[in-house]
Design a protein around this motif. Sequence first.
Motif, PDB file in Angstrom:
ATOM      1  N   MET A   1       0.744  -1.149   0.015  1.00 46.59           N
ATOM      2  CA  MET A   1      -0.211   0.053   0.026  1.00 46.59           C
ATOM      3  C   MET A   1       1.346   1.214   0.316  1.00 46.59           C
ATOM      4  N   ASN A   2       0.922   2.209  -0.652  1.00 44.44           N
ATOM      5  CA  ASN A   2       1.789   3.326  -1.487  1.00 44.44           C
ATOM      6  C   ASN A   2       0.597   4.354  -0.475  1.00 44.44           C
ATOM      7  N   VAL A   3       1.463   5.335   0.761  1.00 48.51           N
ATOM      8  CA  VAL A   3       0.655   6.178   1.234  1.00 48.51           C
ATOM      9  C   VAL A   3       1.945   7.222   1.341  1.00 48.51           C
ATOM     10  N   ARG A   4       1.207   8.622   1.049  1.00 47.56           N
ATOM     11  CA  ARG A   4       2.074   9.493   0.719  1.00 47.56           C
ATOM     12  C   ARG A   4       0.936  10.789   1.716  1.00 47.56           C
ATOM     13  N   ARG A   5       1.938  12.159   2.233  1.00 51.31           N
ATOM     14  CA  ARG A   5       1.492  12.866   3.029  1.00 51.31           C
ATOM     15  C   ARG A   5       1.846  14.472   2.273  1.00 51.31           C
ATOM     16  N   ARG A   6       0.673  14.815   2.234  1.00 50.27           N
ATOM     17  CA  ARG A   6       0.050  16.491   1.662  1.00 50.27           C
ATOM     18  C   ARG A   6      -0.138  17.427   2.733  1.00 50.27           C
ATOM     19  N   GLN A   7       0.885  18.581   2.606  1.00 48.64           N
ATOM     20  CA  GLN A   7       1.359  19.189   3.390  1.00 48.64           C
ATOM     21  C   GLN A   7      -0.142  20.489   2.183  1.00 48.64           C
ATOM     22  N   ALA A   8      -0.040  21.249   3.040  1.00 52.62           N
ATOM     23  CA  ALA A   8      -1.456  22.382   2.662  1.00 52.62           C
ATOM     24  C   ALA A   8      -1.228  23.347   3.713  1.00 52.62           C
ATOM     25  N   THR A   9      -1.655  24.603   3.091  1.00 49.55           N
ATOM     26  CA  THR A   9      -2.565  25.764   4.323  1.00 49.55           C
ATOM     27  C   THR A   9      -3.715  26.067   3.554  1.00 49.55           C
ATOM     28  N   ILE A  10      -4.703  26.396   4.585  1.00 44.48           N
ATOM     29  CA  ILE A  10      -5.802  26.700   4.059  1.00 44.48           C
ATOM     30  C   ILE A  10      -5.854  27.947   4.876  1.00 44.48           C
ATOM     31  N   ARG A  11      -7.009  28.516   3.976  1.00 43.23           N
ATOM     32  CA  ARG A  11      -7.774  30.322   4.503  1.00 43.23           C
ATOM     33  C   ARG A  11      -8.580  30.245   5.418  1.00 43.23           C
TER      34      ARG A  11
ATOM     35  N   ASP B   1      -9.957  -1.592 -11.815  1.00 41.31           N
ATOM     36  CA  ASP B   1      -9.966  -1.259 -13.057  1.00 41.31           C
ATOM     37  C   ASP B   1     -10.494  -0.203 -13.794  1.00 41.31           C
ATOM     38  N   ALA B   2     -10.383   1.130 -12.829  1.00 41.69           N
ATOM     39  CA  ALA B   2     -10.630   2.555 -13.779  1.00 41.69           C
ATOM     40  C   ALA B   2      -9.188   2.917 -13.530  1.00 41.69           C
ATOM     41  N   GLY B   3      -8.374   2.739 -12.563  1.00 44.28           N
ATOM     42  CA  GLY B   3      -7.128   3.454 -12.540  1.00 44.28           C
ATOM     43  C   GLY B   3      -7.362   3.819 -11.474  1.00 44.28           C
ATOM     44  N   ALA B   4      -6.155   4.503 -10.854  1.00 40.77           N
ATOM     45  CA  ALA B   4      -5.045   4.604  -9.372  1.00 40.77           C
ATOM     46  C   ALA B   4      -5.688   5.738  -9.891  1.00 40.77           C
ATOM     47  N   GLU B   5      -6.164   6.240  -7.933  1.00 33.94           N
ATOM     48  CA  GLU B   5      -5.902   7.643  -7.661  1.00 33.94           C
ATOM     49  C   GLU B   5      -6.302   7.684  -6.218  1.00 33.94           C
TER      50      GLU B   5
ATOM     51  N   TYR C   1      -4.285  27.982   8.448  1.00 36.37           N
ATOM     52  CA  TYR C   1      -4.285  26.920   8.969  1.00 36.37           C
ATOM     53  C   TYR C   1      -2.878  25.733   8.838  1.00 36.37           C
ATOM     54  N   HIS C   2      -2.041  25.604   8.995  1.00 33.00           N
ATOM     55  CA  HIS C   2      -1.039  24.428   8.403  1.00 33.00           C
ATOM     56  C   HIS C   2      -1.597  23.122   8.810  1.00 33.00           C
ATOM     57  N   VAL C   3      -2.180  22.142   7.339  1.00 32.83           N
ATOM     58  CA  VAL C   3      -2.640  20.693   6.904  1.00 32.83           C
ATOM     59  C   VAL C   3      -1.937  19.817   6.589  1.00 32.83           C
ATOM     60  N   VAL C   4      -2.252  19.050   7.277  1.00 36.50           N
ATOM     61  CA  VAL C   4      -1.525  17.625   6.995  1.00 36.50           C
ATOM     62  C   VAL C   4      -2.926  16.727   6.824  1.00 36.50           C
ATOM     63  N   HIS C   5      -2.609  15.923   4.910  1.00 36.66           N
ATOM     64  CA  HIS C   5      -3.235  15.392   4.869  1.00 36.66           C
ATOM     65  C   HIS C   5      -2.278  13.630   4.672  1.00 36.66           C
ATOM     66  N   ASN C   6      -2.747  12.553   5.459  1.00 42.64           N
ATOM     67  CA  ASN C   6      -2.421  11.221   4.363  1.00 42.64           C
ATOM     68  C   ASN C   6      -3.346  10.992   3.799  1.00 42.64           C
ATOM     69  N   GLU C   7      -2.571  10.130   2.812  1.00 43.71           N
ATOM     70  CA  GLU C   7      -3.166   9.678   1.567  1.00 43.71           C
ATOM     71  C   GLU C   7      -2.923   8.722   1.069  1.00 43.71           C
ATOM     72  N   VAL C   8      -4.131   7.638   0.981  1.00 43.78           N
ATOM     73  CA  VAL C   8      -3.652   5.806   0.608  1.00 43.78           C
ATOM     74  C   VAL C   8      -3.815   5.763  -1.325  1.00 43.78           C
ATOM     75  N   ARG C   9      -2.958   5.399  -2.102  1.00 41.69           N
ATOM     76  CA  ARG C   9      -3.284   4.625  -3.631  1.00 41.69           C
ATOM     77  C   ARG C   9      -3.750   3.915  -3.513  1.00 41.69           C
ATOM     78  N   CYS C  10      -4.925   4.475  -3.933  1.00 49.72           N
ATOM     79  CA  CYS C  10      -6.344   2.721  -4.555  1.00 49.72           C
ATOM     80  C   CYS C  10      -5.907   2.509  -5.870  1.00 49.72           C
ATOM     81  N   VAL C  11      -6.095   1.692  -6.215  1.00 48.57           N
ATOM     82  CA  VAL C  11      -5.894   0.895  -7.783  1.00 48.57           C
ATOM     83  C   VAL C  11      -7.256   0.109  -8.019  1.00 48.57           C
TER      84      VAL C  11
END
Length: 85
Positions: A1-11, A42-46, A30-40
Amino acid sequence: MNVRRRQATIRVHASFHLPGAERPLPEGEYHVVHNEVRCVSDAGAEWRRIASTVYLPAIGMRGPSSRTADISASDLDAALDQDRH
């Protein structure tokens, strides 16, 4: 399972409430960190958000201490949607 962390600033332009918070949080950036998992499929990966963490207080604001708060994707999206209206 691929996991990534994405950082963002929200207003946020108006005070808002997070579940579990004692009181509304003030407007600001506000500083926000999102943890996301790659899902695969038949329609593709997201990438699907599985958790988010918001850093408190808002950027540039002083508070008694800094802390983090876990927030669900739906609660964060609801707070941002409410802010836009």
